[in-house]
Design a protein around this motif. Structure first.
Motif, PDB file in Angstrom:
ATOM      1  N   UNK A  28       0.842  -1.200   0.000  1.00 45.27           N
ATOM      2  CA  UNK A  28       0.000   0.000   0.000  1.00 45.27           C
ATOM      3  C   UNK A  28       0.880   1.254   0.000  1.00 45.27           C
ATOM      4  N   UNK A  29       0.432   2.283  -0.674  1.00 46.13           N
ATOM      5  CA  UNK A  29       1.122   3.579  -0.633  1.00 46.13           C
ATOM      6  C   UNK A  29       0.198   4.582   0.046  1.00 46.13           C
ATOM      7  N   UNK A  30       0.630   5.098   1.186  1.00 40.62           N
ATOM      8  CA  UNK A  30      -0.215   6.034   1.928  1.00 40.62           C
ATOM      9  C   UNK A  30      -0.290   7.368   1.184  1.00 40.62           C
ATOM     10  N   UNK A  31      -1.515   7.859   0.989  1.00 40.53           N
ATOM     11  CA  UNK A  31      -1.701   9.096   0.236  1.00 40.53           C
ATOM     12  C   UNK A  31      -2.244  10.237   1.097  1.00 40.53           C
ATOM     13  N   UNK A  32      -2.805   9.922   2.245  1.00 42.40           N
ATOM     14  CA  UNK A  32      -3.233  10.992   3.151  1.00 42.40           C
ATOM     15  C   UNK A  32      -3.252  10.473   4.577  1.00 42.40           C
ATOM     16  N   UNK A  33      -3.052  11.398   5.514  1.00 44.35           N
ATOM     17  CA  UNK A  33      -2.967  11.029   6.925  1.00 44.35           C
ATOM     18  C   UNK A  33      -3.501  12.199   7.741  1.00 44.35           C
ATOM     19  N   UNK A  34      -4.539  11.948   8.515  1.00 48.57           N
ATOM     20  CA  UNK A  34      -5.116  12.976   9.382  1.00 48.57           C
ATOM     21  C   UNK A  34      -5.234  12.390  10.791  1.00 48.57           C
ATOM     22  N   UNK A  35      -4.698  13.092  11.760  1.00 47.05           N
ATOM     23  CA  UNK A  35      -4.823  12.659  13.153  1.00 47.05           C
ATOM     24  C   UNK A  35      -5.174  13.891  13.981  1.00 47.05           C
ATOM     25  N   UNK A  36      -6.480  14.124  14.137  1.00 48.50           N
ATOM     26  CA  UNK A  36      -6.953  15.276  14.906  1.00 48.50           C
ATOM     27  C   UNK A  36      -7.919  14.761  15.958  1.00 48.50           C
ATOM     28  N   UNK A  37      -8.334  15.618  16.886  1.00 42.13           N
ATOM     29  CA  UNK A  37      -9.131  15.125  18.006  1.00 42.13           C
ATOM     30  C   UNK A  37     -10.363  14.357  17.557  1.00 42.13           C
ATOM     31  N   UNK A  38     -11.044  14.863  16.522  1.00 42.37           N
ATOM     32  CA  UNK A  38     -12.328  14.281  16.136  1.00 42.37           C
ATOM     33  C   UNK A  38     -12.204  13.080  15.209  1.00 42.37           C
ATOM     34  N   UNK A  39     -11.001  12.802  14.705  1.00 48.92           N
ATOM     35  CA  UNK A  39     -10.862  11.614  13.867  1.00 48.92           C
ATOM     36  C   UNK A  39      -9.404  11.295  13.549  1.00 48.92           C
ATOM     37  N   UNK A  40      -9.230  10.024  13.235  1.00 53.02           N
ATOM     38  CA  UNK A  40      -7.985   9.523  12.661  1.00 53.02           C
ATOM     39  C   UNK A  40      -8.357   8.899  11.321  1.00 53.02           C
ATOM     40  N   UNK A  41      -7.663   9.293  10.256  1.00 48.03           N
ATOM     41  CA  UNK A  41      -7.964   8.706   8.952  1.00 48.03           C
ATOM     42  C   UNK A  41      -6.704   8.672   8.102  1.00 48.03           C
ATOM     43  N   UNK A  42      -6.277   7.462   7.792  1.00 45.90           N
ATOM     44  CA  UNK A  42      -5.170   7.258   6.866  1.00 45.90           C
ATOM     45  C   UNK A  42      -5.727   6.554   5.633  1.00 45.90           C
ATOM     46  N   UNK A  43      -5.425   7.103   4.452  1.00 47.09           N
ATOM     47  CA  UNK A  43      -5.875   6.494   3.211  1.00 47.09           C
ATOM     48  C   UNK A  43      -4.661   6.059   2.398  1.00 47.09           C
TER      49      UNK A  43
END
Length: 199
Positions: free
Chosen positions: A179-194
């Motif tokens: 897999x190649x990670x294309x986005x990464x968000x880690x904030x209080x209301x969510x964690x989302x790695x695509x």
């Protein structure tokens, strides 16, 4: 079955009945995470470790009536709760294990995994098995409706650098599994790695 999978089954089995009442406000967060996958109508998607199936209705909305939505979980009680909530109308429920998916190679357009990464017995091998069933260019979303810091605070602990969800750990872990990670968000209301399935 391995001891750690039995432990996972017992943990979630005991919590299945009141799971949704403990986390009642996650619906919009799940819908927003699914939207980020950009699934086309008619796509085939797996919710890996689907639990009570909270992602299934937004996944069905995304792919439409002609799409395929599958929810797979290791814990029978979670799937029973999903059926009681009517979420089996949004997708087909499978009792199974991410270590050996009952799916043909390269048949899916995407995998959605909420709270999944923390419970994988062998993360790289399990992520590689998820990659196996996704076509090249297909996507993986690793989601949690609360960020790492907020979750750690809720559990009365500190974030540690060896957390699999830390970006410096997760990016190479995904890469090693195809897999190649294309986005990464880690904030209080969510964690989302695509991530995208490599060609």
């Amino acid at each position: 079955m391995a001891h750690d999978q039995t432990h996972v089954q017992e943990f979630f089995g005991a919590r299945a009945a009141d799971w949704d009442s403990r986390f009642p406000d996650d619906g919009p967060a799940y819908a927003a995470a699914v939207a980020e996958l950009g699934l086309p109508a008619g796509a085939a998607v797996l919710d890996a470790g689907c639990g009570t199936g909270r992602a299934l209705p937004p996944l069905r909305d995304a792919v439409g009536p002609g799409g395929t939505v599958l929810g797979l979980d290791l814990t029978p009680e979670m799937l029973e709760t999903a059926v009681r909530a009517g979420r089996n109308r949004a997708g087909a429920l499978l009792l199974g294990d991410v270590a050996g998916l009952p799916l043909r190679t390269a048949t899916l357009d995407a995998v959605f995994g909420a709270g999944l990464i923390s419970h994988l017995p062998d993360p790289e091998a399990n992520l590689r098995e998820l990659a196996r069933v996704v076509r090249p260019g297909g996507k993986l979303a690793l989601f949690h409706p609360i960020g790492r810091a907020a979750l750690a605070a809720r559990q009365g602990r500190q974030i540690t650098a060896d957390d699999l969800r830390a970006e410096p750990r997760l990016r190479p872990l995904l890469a090693g599994a195809g897999w190649r990670m294309v986005s990464y968000v880690d904030e209080d209301a969510r964690f989302l790695a695509v991530a995208v399935r490599e060609e």
